[in-house]
Design an enzyme around this catalytic site. Structure first.
Site, PDB file in Angstrom:
ATOM      1  CG  MET A   1      90.156 -12.770 -72.265  1.00 10.75           C
ATOM      2  SD  MET A   1      91.890 -12.877 -71.851  1.00 10.75           S
ATOM      3  CE  MET A   1      92.604 -13.027 -73.463  1.00 10.75           C
TER       4      MET A   1
ATOM      5  CB  ALA B   1      88.913  -6.966 -78.398  1.00 10.42           C
ATOM      6  CG  LEU B   2      83.022  -8.793 -77.312  1.00  7.49           C
ATOM      7  CD1 LEU B   2      81.595  -8.606 -76.812  1.00  7.49           C
ATOM      8  CD2 LEU B   2      83.608 -10.098 -76.804  1.00  7.49           C
ATOM      9  CG  HIS B   3      86.179 -11.572 -83.020  1.00  7.31           C
ATOM     10  ND1 HIS B   3      85.719 -12.873 -83.043  1.00  7.31           N
ATOM     11  CD2 HIS B   3      87.335 -11.602 -82.310  1.00  7.31           C
ATOM     12  CE1 HIS B   3      86.570 -13.655 -82.404  1.00  7.31           C
ATOM     13  NE2 HIS B   3      87.563 -12.913 -81.929  1.00  7.31           N
TER      14      HIS B   3
ATOM     15  N   GLY C   1      83.293 -14.240 -83.950  1.00  5.64           N
ATOM     16  CA  GLY C   1      83.563 -15.525 -83.275  1.00  5.64           C
ATOM     17  C   GLY C   1      82.901 -15.557 -81.913  1.00  5.64           C
ATOM     18  CG  HIS C   2      84.315 -12.960 -78.828  1.00  7.19           C
ATOM     19  ND1 HIS C   2      85.101 -12.034 -79.468  1.00  7.19           N
ATOM     20  CD2 HIS C   2      85.141 -13.606 -77.961  1.00  7.19           C
ATOM     21  CE1 HIS C   2      86.334 -12.103 -79.010  1.00  7.19           C
ATOM     22  NE2 HIS C   2      86.405 -13.049 -78.101  1.00  7.19           N
TER      23      HIS C   2
ATOM     24  N   GLY D   1      85.154 -21.698 -77.885  1.00  2.62           N
ATOM     25  CA  GLY D   1      85.446 -21.847 -79.302  1.00  2.62           C
ATOM     26  C   GLY D   1      86.486 -22.928 -79.559  1.00  2.62           C
TER      27      GLY D   1
ATOM     28  CE  LYS E   1      91.773 -18.259 -81.977  1.00  2.00           C
ATOM     29  NZ  LYS E   1      91.817 -17.029 -81.253  1.00  2.00           N
TER      30      LYS E   1
ATOM     31  CD  GLN F   1      90.759 -20.823 -73.723  1.00  2.54           C
ATOM     32  OE1 GLN F   1      91.684 -20.093 -73.426  1.00  2.54           O
ATOM     33  NE2 GLN F   1      89.669 -20.373 -74.312  1.00  2.54           N
TER      34      GLN F   1
END
Ligand code: AMP
Length: 251
Positions: free
Chosen positions: A28, A30-32, A34-35, A145, A147, A151
């Site tokens: 979605m 707003a990448l960081h 983790g992505h 992920g 996380k 999901q």
């Protein structure tokens, strides 16, 4: 890196694409890091990597949460290009939901518990968008992920239930140095909340039981939605102000 904002153009490209295997990382934005760790794993194991950036309106049960969701398109694209992504799919909601969301995927058991109990309709939104995106991209491997543990399980079960020809790959949670699971929503924490946030992970890891973790978090000022032990995992959601954090650890 090819960028597709039109589903029709993507579909034409997909038909002509001969490079296998294809890896897919849905996000979605707003990448960081983790992505980007999912992207890295996809690139290591596939000849072609596609990332989608789509803020799925149907998985937000709360309008304020949807409105406040961080967006930084140019920065996302820069990061994806640098990470060596081959194609990015950025469809609009009107294209993804041309049917006005008349067709949905619903799971009637696990999706109603934990995050599903606190966020009615959330997992219908998640599963429905994933069915649509997986049908559009037709990847060999799709990366998710740990996380977002519930999901991940639901998407895996959906793929199996519908005999979808995709391998669902779980990727370890990437954390900040202080243990906080990286999340686009962390940007919304103020300085005091950000200091407190790593306690979620610490409490899950260090407590002897789910109840003890819940008590610790409540005492420290978290608004706890749930802490539960399920199938060898301790999963939790708790709020600091308006920001809802989720995390899980192996127990
Ligand atoms: P989102 O953009 O939040 O929908 O996340 C897109 C994908 O990245 C999902 O499969 C998430 O589980 C995964 N993801 C988000 N944060 C992390 C993290 N800290 N570590 C690993 N994967 C993550």
């Amino acid at each position: 890196m090819r960028i597709f904002t039109s589903i029709a153009q993507w579909q034409t490209f997909r038909v002509s694409l001969q490079t296998n295997p294809l890896g897919f990382v849905p996000t979605m934005g707003a990448l960081h890091q983790g992505h980007l760790s999912l992207v890295e794993t996809s690139r290591e194991n596939n000849a072609f990597t596609v990332v989608s950036v789509f803020i799925n309106p149907k998985q937000f049960d709360d309008d304020d949460d949807f409105e406040a969701y961080p967006i930084d398109g140019p920065r996302d694209l820069q990061q994806l290009e640098k990470a060596g992504v081959d194609a990015v799919l950025i469809p609009g909601a009107a294209q993804i939901y041309a049917d006005d969301y008349l067709f949905k995927v619903t799971e009637s058991d696990f999706s109603q518990r934990l995050c599903g109990a606190c966020r009615p309709g959330h997992f219908d939104g998640v599963l429905t968008v994933m069915m649509r995106l997986l049908n559009l991209v037709r990847p060999d491997n799709a990366y998710f992920g740990e996380k977002d543990y519930q999901q991940l399980q639901l998407i895996r079960d959906m793929a199996a239930a519908f005999f979808m020809p995709v391998n669902i790959v779980a990727c370890a949670t990437v954390r900040e140095a202080d243990g906080l699971a990286m999340s686009s929503r962390n940007q919304r924490l103020d300085t005091r909340q950000r200091k407190k946030a790593p306690l979620l992970y610490a409490a899950l890891k260090q407590s002897k039981s789910a109840q003890q973790a819940r008590d610790t978090l409540t005492r420290k000022g978290f608004d706890v939605d749930y802490v539960e032990d399920i199938a060898g995992r301790r999963v939790a959601a708790a709020r600091l102000g308006d920001t809802r954090l989720i995390d899980n650890v192996r127990v």
